[in-house]
Enzyme design. Structure first.
Site, mmCIF file in Angstrom:
data_model
loop_
_atom_site.group_PDB
_atom_site.id
_atom_site.type_symbol
_atom_site.label_atom_id
_atom_site.label_comp_id
_atom_site.label_asym_id
_atom_site.label_seq_id
_atom_site.Cartn_x
_atom_site.Cartn_y
_atom_site.Cartn_z
ATOM 1 N N ASP A 9 24.000 4.630 46.254
ATOM 2 C CA ASP A 9 23.055 5.697 46.564
ATOM 3 C C ASP A 9 22.879 6.537 45.305
ATOM 4 O OD1 ASP A 9 21.387 7.445 47.833
ATOM 5 O OD2 ASP A 9 22.793 8.030 49.402
ATOM 6 N N ASP A 104 16.041 4.741 46.835
ATOM 7 C CA ASP A 104 17.225 5.139 46.066
ATOM 8 C C ASP A 104 18.556 4.638 46.616
ATOM 9 O OD1 ASP A 104 17.297 6.690 48.337
ATOM 10 O OD2 ASP A 104 17.676 8.582 47.295
ATOM 11 N N GLU A 105 18.541 3.702 47.553
ATOM 12 C CA GLU A 105 19.812 3.207 48.082
ATOM 13 C C GLU A 105 19.695 1.769 48.568
ATOM 14 O OE1 GLU A 105 21.221 4.839 51.818
ATOM 15 O OE2 GLU A 105 19.244 5.706 52.198
#
Length: 467
Positions: A9, A104-105
């Site tokens: 993350d 983003d993860e």
């Protein structure tokens, strides 16, 4: 052999990208999001989070919490998308298959870690984070465990900028005290049902018998949640198809009979869908509003913009243009809002005035002036929107280019003058220059140029300039 699933993350991703490409903002409380009356926070730096600001919070509330030092930056998803692609290019090279959850993860299950010790997993994760930091300049956190649930919880424990590995013999120490709502799949309805049974923690759920779970929650969903609570998670890591539509809808126990009730329902669904849109990282071109009436008739109306945007005020205003009310269609039972035509290419980044096509510009917010104050220098940076900003082609935080000074961003515009800070990822903190608003040498710039990754863009068939 021990299975290891890892969850990566990126830390405060949107704000970190802004601080990366605009060195002046490093170490300062940055709020990424819309500045209109109904603007929401898309991302907050850790400096801003210390004051209680967070994603999805109304911008006016976040600004009030942070105070005068807050820096409000208009989102530049074209930059975040490029940074995300480069980050996950590194992840995929090291890990192989990656299951992307959002911009983003993502999850990974590296073959090299099958049967590895916790120490070896930690070392592998640290090396991955180090490479990402060296290549992109962005911080990340990694969690690792026997399955997706443990890995995702672990990455939360690792934040910011760390690694958290959960050995199998320690996973109950982590899981049991957590609220049951931390489990994947436990929403408000299931949470309320569990609370009525006296189940408040994951450990409480794990302690139930299989029969109790099946009777209360069902043999499918109930047993799945029960297994997760006991640390049993064999879900595979596999690529996900990219979403074509993002939506949220709500069914109401009592019919909606007034215009005010429907308006509130539209806002509720629009806000929920918008939170997911921000997490996705793309902009939407088409807005749809779905209504189901009390007699089960369903009506869906859509409107397509000429560009993709994630500006909440624009999307909400478009939804209201599509709304119909009980006086027209009868009592309403369900209201939903969806966003489709999802695109990474964002014209509104280069031309911010596009988001004024749908909404009437609000009266200037005298509380909008926000500043950046250095702890080591008396120099300050003012990001401001004076009253004549609507008359200017320049918007605060807009990317610009000057042939002598290079790439920069607008700090303020008004009274015939525009102030620009010239800096990019590869520079030190830049100097501020002031120009006449109609200076022909000052032109709008491609936000991607602030990354200064020309070689990478060329190698990957992308562009980082205005051509």
């Amino acid at each position: 052999m021990q299975r290891w699933v890892l969850h990566i993350d990126m830390d405060a991703f949107f704000a970190s990208c802004e601080q990366l490409t605009r060195p002046t903002l490093r170490g300062r409380p940055v709020l990424v999001g819309g500045v209109s009356g109904r603007g929401v926070v898309a991302g907050a730096s850790y400096e801003a989070r210390k004051f209680g600001a967070r994603s999805a919070m109304p911008m006016h509330q976040a600004k009030a919490r942070v105070g005068f030092g807050a820096v409000v930056v208009t989102p530049r998803h074209i930059v975040y998308s490029a940074a995300s692609r480069r980050v996950f290019q590194i992840v995929e090279k090291r890990a192989g298959i990656v299951e992307r959850l959002s911009i983003d993860e993502g999850f990974m299950e590296p073959e090299a870690l099958v049967g590895a010790t916790p120490e070896e997993v930690k070392q592998w994760a640290e090396e991955l984070r180090a490479e990402i930091k060296e290549v992109t300049g962005l911080p990340s956190s990694v969690g690792a465990g026997s399955g997706k649930q443990i890995a995702k919880i672990g990455s939360g424990e690792a934040k910011p900028d760390g690694v958290f590995v959960v050995p199998v013999d320690k996973q109950h120490d982590l899981l049991d005290p957590l609220p049951v709502g931390a489990l994947w799949g436990v929403g408000p309805v299931t949470g309320s049902k569990l609370a009525s049974m006296g189940v408040e923690t994951i450990g409480d759920l794990a302690a139930l018998t299989q029969k109790e779970v099946e009777i209360s929650l069902g043999a499918t969903i109930g047993i799945s949640l029960w297994n997760l609570a006991r640390g049993i998670d064999d879900r595979p890591v596999e690529p996900r198809a990219e979403a074509k539509q993002i939506s949220q809808e709500h069914t109401y126990e009592k019919d909606l009979l007034t215009r005010q009730q429907v308006d509130a329902a539209i806002i509720r669904s629009a806000e929920g869908a918008h939170r997911r849109l921000l997490k996705d990282g793309r902009g939407a071109r088409t807005v749809s509003v779905k209504l189901r009436m009390a007699d089960f008739r369903i009506e869906s109306r859509s409107y397509t913009l000429s560009y993709a945007t994630d500006d909440y005020a624009t999307l909400e205003a478009t939804a209201f243009r599509l709304a119909r009310y009980p006086g027209e269609v009868g009592p309403i039972r369900l209201v939903g809002v969806s966003f489709s035509g999802l695109e990474e290419s964002r014209q509104d980044i280069l031309f911010p005035e596009l988001d004024q096509q749908i909404i009437v510009p609000p009266a200037p917010d005298t509380d909008y002036e926000v500043g950046v104050q250095s702890s080591s220098s008396s120099e300050s940076t003012q990001v401001e929107a004076p009253q004549d900003v609507a008359l200017s082609m320049w918007c605060a935080t807009q990317d610009v280019y000057h042939p002598e000074y290079g790439h920069g961003w607008v700090q303020g515009a008004g009274h015939g003058v525009v102030s620009v800070r010239f800096e990019t990822r590869s520079t030190t903190k830049g100097r501020t220059k002031s120009f006449s608003m109609d200076d022909p040498d000052l032109t709008p710039a491609d936000p991607l140029d602030s990354l200064d990754w020309a070689d990478w863009f060329a190698e990957n068939g992308e562009t980082g300039d205005d051509e």
